[in-house]
Design a protein around this motif. Sequence first.
Motif, PDB file in Angstrom:
ATOM      1  N   TYR A  27      -0.527   3.469 -38.923  1.00  0.00           N
ATOM      2  CA  TYR A  27       0.262   3.158 -37.740  1.00  0.00           C
ATOM      3  C   TYR A  27       0.647   1.695 -37.629  1.00  0.00           C
ATOM      4  O   TYR A  27       1.244   1.288 -36.633  1.00  0.00           O
ATOM      5  N   ALA A  28       0.339   0.871 -38.635  1.00  0.00           N
ATOM      6  CA  ALA A  28       0.778  -0.520 -38.636  1.00  0.00           C
ATOM      7  C   ALA A  28       2.300  -0.539 -38.621  1.00  0.00           C
ATOM      8  O   ALA A  28       2.952   0.153 -39.395  1.00  0.00           O
ATOM      9  N   GLY A  29       2.866  -1.301 -37.701  1.00  0.00           N
ATOM     10  CA  GLY A  29       4.309  -1.358 -37.572  1.00  0.00           C
ATOM     11  C   GLY A  29       4.882  -0.257 -36.690  1.00  0.00           C
ATOM     12  O   GLY A  29       6.066  -0.271 -36.377  1.00  0.00           O
ATOM     13  N   ILE A  30       4.043   0.704 -36.305  1.00  0.00           N
ATOM     14  CA  ILE A  30       4.483   1.790 -35.417  1.00  0.00           C
ATOM     15  C   ILE A  30       3.866   1.598 -34.034  1.00  0.00           C
ATOM     16  O   ILE A  30       4.563   1.651 -33.027  1.00  0.00           O
ATOM     17  N   LEU A  31       2.556   1.390 -33.996  1.00  0.00           N
ATOM     18  CA  LEU A  31       1.859   1.107 -32.743  1.00  0.00           C
ATOM     19  C   LEU A  31       1.710  -0.403 -32.604  1.00  0.00           C
ATOM     20  O   LEU A  31       1.729  -1.123 -33.607  1.00  0.00           O
ATOM     21  N   PRO A  32       1.541  -0.898 -31.372  1.00  0.00           N
ATOM     22  CA  PRO A  32       1.331  -2.335 -31.201  1.00  0.00           C
ATOM     23  C   PRO A  32       0.106  -2.800 -32.002  1.00  0.00           C
ATOM     24  O   PRO A  32      -0.947  -2.145 -31.977  1.00  0.00           O
ATOM     25  N   LEU A 131       3.630  11.104 -34.831  1.00  0.00           N
ATOM     26  CA  LEU A 131       4.437   9.989 -34.346  1.00  0.00           C
ATOM     27  C   LEU A 131       5.805  10.047 -35.017  1.00  0.00           C
ATOM     28  O   LEU A 131       5.902  10.223 -36.237  1.00  0.00           O
ATOM     29  N   THR A 132       6.838   9.918 -34.230  1.00  0.00           N
ATOM     30  CA  THR A 132       8.204  10.041 -34.734  1.00  0.00           C
ATOM     31  C   THR A 132       8.462   9.121 -35.924  1.00  0.00           C
ATOM     32  O   THR A 132       9.102   9.521 -36.896  1.00  0.00           O
ATOM     33  N   ASP A 133       7.953   7.904 -35.864  1.00  0.00           N
ATOM     34  CA  ASP A 133       8.204   6.923 -36.930  1.00  0.00           C
ATOM     35  C   ASP A 133       7.222   7.018 -38.101  1.00  0.00           C
ATOM     36  O   ASP A 133       7.315   6.221 -39.044  1.00  0.00           O
ATOM     37  N   ASN A 134       6.304   7.966 -38.069  1.00  0.00           N
ATOM     38  CA  ASN A 134       5.342   8.123 -39.169  1.00  0.00           C
ATOM     39  C   ASN A 134       5.957   9.033 -40.238  1.00  0.00           C
ATOM     40  O   ASN A 134       5.601  10.204 -40.374  1.00  0.00           O
ATOM     41  N   ASP A 156       1.484   6.119 -24.283  1.00  0.00           N
ATOM     42  CA  ASP A 156       1.517   4.686 -24.054  1.00  0.00           C
ATOM     43  C   ASP A 156       0.389   4.003 -24.823  1.00  0.00           C
ATOM     44  O   ASP A 156      -0.760   4.431 -24.727  1.00  0.00           O
ATOM     45  N   TYR A 157       0.725   2.987 -25.583  1.00  0.00           N
ATOM     46  CA  TYR A 157      -0.249   2.190 -26.332  1.00  0.00           C
ATOM     47  C   TYR A 157      -0.005   0.724 -25.981  1.00  0.00           C
ATOM     48  O   TYR A 157       1.022   0.159 -26.360  1.00  0.00           O
ATOM     49  N   GLU A 164       6.442  11.094 -30.074  1.00  0.00           N
ATOM     50  CA  GLU A 164       5.897  12.042 -31.042  1.00  0.00           C
ATOM     51  C   GLU A 164       6.804  13.262 -31.090  1.00  0.00           C
ATOM     52  O   GLU A 164       7.431  13.618 -30.087  1.00  0.00           O
ATOM     53  N   VAL A 165       6.831  13.904 -32.236  1.00  0.00           N
ATOM     54  CA  VAL A 165       7.554  15.155 -32.399  1.00  0.00           C
ATOM     55  C   VAL A 165       6.549  16.245 -32.741  1.00  0.00           C
ATOM     56  O   VAL A 165       5.528  15.986 -33.377  1.00  0.00           O
TER      57      VAL A 165
END
Length: 171
Positions: A27-32, A131-134, A156-157, A164-165
């Motif tokens: 999730y690096a670059g996806i979540l804060p 996660l949509t961006d994963n 929310d993070y 998410e899908v």
Amino acid sequence: MLTVRAMTEVDVPAVSAIRVTGWQAAYAGILPQSYLDEMTVEADVQQRRRHFERSREGTTNLVAVDARGRVVGWACFGRFRGNGTSTAMGELYALYVQPSLIGSGIGRMLLEAVHSHAHADDFGLMLLWVLTDNTRARHFYERAGYIADGAVQADDYDGVSVSEVRYRRAL
């Protein structure tokens, strides 16, 4: 040689290490980054132990174990948590592999074990959220026969809304 077996209380620290490092890698670059940096294995062990105790009924936790007896992957599933859904719908809550071993077939082996157990539990359909961006995880599940069904949600993070899908697959 890899095997998949039911998770035990003794496996909790190894599962927590896989989960935390898995989140930080995937999730690096996806979540804060602030959210990921705050994650610790110690805190996750406490949370995982509580969850493991509460979830003995209705949730199945599986671990992948290597030839030396080390836990190298974890998956967790149970009844779909959506409202008004059929009891024949299962949900994959989590699937993580030790980040250095991603791409070695452990995830695929765990997912096949989940499908086998879910089918035995009379689930005819499995759902999961990604996660949509994963994109890596999305491709993994698509190769396993899952299709996005159009449902979306957001969590929310650290004040950032992340979408998410939902994916589904008949068993």
